[in-house]
Design an enzyme around this catalytic site. Structure first.
Site, short mmCIF file in Angstrom:
data_model
loop_
_atom_site.label_atom_id
_atom_site.label_comp_id
_atom_site.label_asym_id
_atom_site.label_seq_id
_atom_site.Cartn_x
_atom_site.Cartn_y
_atom_site.Cartn_z
CE LYS A 14 -12.28 -2.05 8.35
NZ LYS A 14 -12.28 -2.32 6.89
CE LYS A 74 -7.89 -2.25 1.92
NZ LYS A 74 -9.01 -2.84 2.68
#
Length: 380
Positions: A182, A281
């Site tokens: 991230k 996802k």
């Protein structure tokens, strides 16, 4: 919802052995706060759906909305699930349930994912085949059956370059060939230092960077600053499919969309996407068969597909792993279970950089009381 004091999965159907449905809640704490471009993540809340057929077999699905994604919040999703299930009991055949969920729950994608996921798990258990095999069959795949393992990326966390380097070294030693980190939660200079440390610690690993849309108008400069480290892709450097397309046109670095992916029901209108890759996802988008159809459409239009985790429990993660096994393609983004301090059951094992699907039909697992699930609602 009608609440019950029981948290035992077997107590979901106290009135008999016929068809029924139940909804459970969970709260999972992360081992450490995960910094993202959309703010810190400390825990995950979600819902589990259990469906039971005439034979007493059960199938499990998960709904775990996150702010910033398509569809309503957890409370609204839970109410939609209860209302939908109340209208459907006694349950039809799993395939029919999944079809109706796709037709009626598109505006509540996490609820659609939970119902269709549970129905697919139930159908696979009834056929006594792994969920990945069942899903591949739904797409009329006639080639080699899905493998029992899915290469996956490791999610690297660390606020300092030293912490990042240590985590990257540990991940590569464990057999991971793809690393994800991230970025975007702090100054760009800090990201450059952290990515530099990661690349130095793992010089041959494929590197994925995920900004969660944080850079906005500064995305071109940020991507350019990180380009020397050879990322495989940069995920969501800015927000909105249009902005991502324009950035891809100006950048040699592959750009991936995630949160900016259009809803599955509208995806065909946006093809080709105009970016190098899309992260799908299943827990966030809809039913597993619909996700596989979307993956095929994206691939056919020239966009690479990565099946990813939604930082959900072992139920949703394992569903995504079976989807990834059926879809094939590059390393999935499923290395997130180790970030959770607790889970609803033992998650799939990861060995040598690959997630191994549990043995047995369907998902190959089911939640247990020790996972801290609580029964919220039951019918049937």
């Amino acid at each position: 919802m009608n609440r019950s004091a029981s948290s035992e999965p077997g107590a979901a159907f106290p009135g008999g052995t016929g068809p029924g449905a139940a909804i459970y809640s969970y709260v999972l704490q992360l081992r450490a706060t995960l910094s993202t471009g959309r703010g810190p993540l400390r825990y995950r809340r979600g819902l589990l759906v259990c469906l039971r057929n005439h034979d007493g077999l059960t199938g499990w699905g998960e709904a775990a909305p996150l702010p910033g994604w398509h569809g309503p919040d957890l409370e609204t999703t839970g109410a939609a699930l209860a209302n939908w299930l109340r209208a459907e009991v006694p349950l039809a055949e799993p395939d029919a349930l999944a079809t109706r969920a796709e037709a009626t729950l598109r505006d509540v994608p996490c609820a659609w994912a939970a119902i269709a996921g549970a129905a697919a798990d139930l159908a696979a258990r009834h056929r006594e085949v792994p969920l990945a095999t069942y899903l591949a069959g739904q797409l009329c795949e006639t080639g080699r059956p899905p493998l029992g393992q899915v290469p996956t990326a490791a999610l690297i966390d660390g606020e300092s370059p030293e912490a990042v380097a240590a985590a990257a070294a540990a991940a590569t030693a464990a057999g991971y060939r793809t690393l994800k980190m991230k970025v975007g939660s702090g100054p760009l200079a800090d990201d450059v230092a952290r990515v530099s440390a990661l690349r130095h610690a793992a010089p041959s690993a494929a590197l994925r960077l995920d900004a969660n849309g944080a850079w906005g108008i500064d995305a071109p400069d940020a991507v350019g600053a990180l380009a020397p480290f050879g990322p495989e892709l940069v995920e969501e450097p800015c927000r909105g499919l249009g902005e991502l397309r324009r950035l891809q046109e100006r950048s040699d670095i592959p750009i991936a969309c995630d949160e900016s992916l259009p809803p599955l029901a509208d995806l065909h209108r946006h093809l080709p996407l105009g970016v190098a890759a899309a992260v799908l996802k299943p827990s966030a988008l809809g039913g597993p068969v619909a996700v596989l159809r979307a993956a095929a459409a994206l691939s056919g239009a020239g966009t690479g597909v990565i099946i990813g985790s939604f930082m959900e429990s072992a139920v949703g993660l394992t569903t995504a792993a079976h989807v990834a096994a059926a879809a094939g393609g590059p390393a999935a983004g499923l290395g997130t279970s180790t970030l959770l301090r607790n889970d609803v059951c033992e998650p799939p094992a990861v060995h040598h950089g690959a997630l191994w699907l549990p043995a047995g039909p369907g998902l190959g697992l089911a939640p247990v009381t020790a996972g801290g699930i609580a029964l919220l609602w039951t019918i049937g």
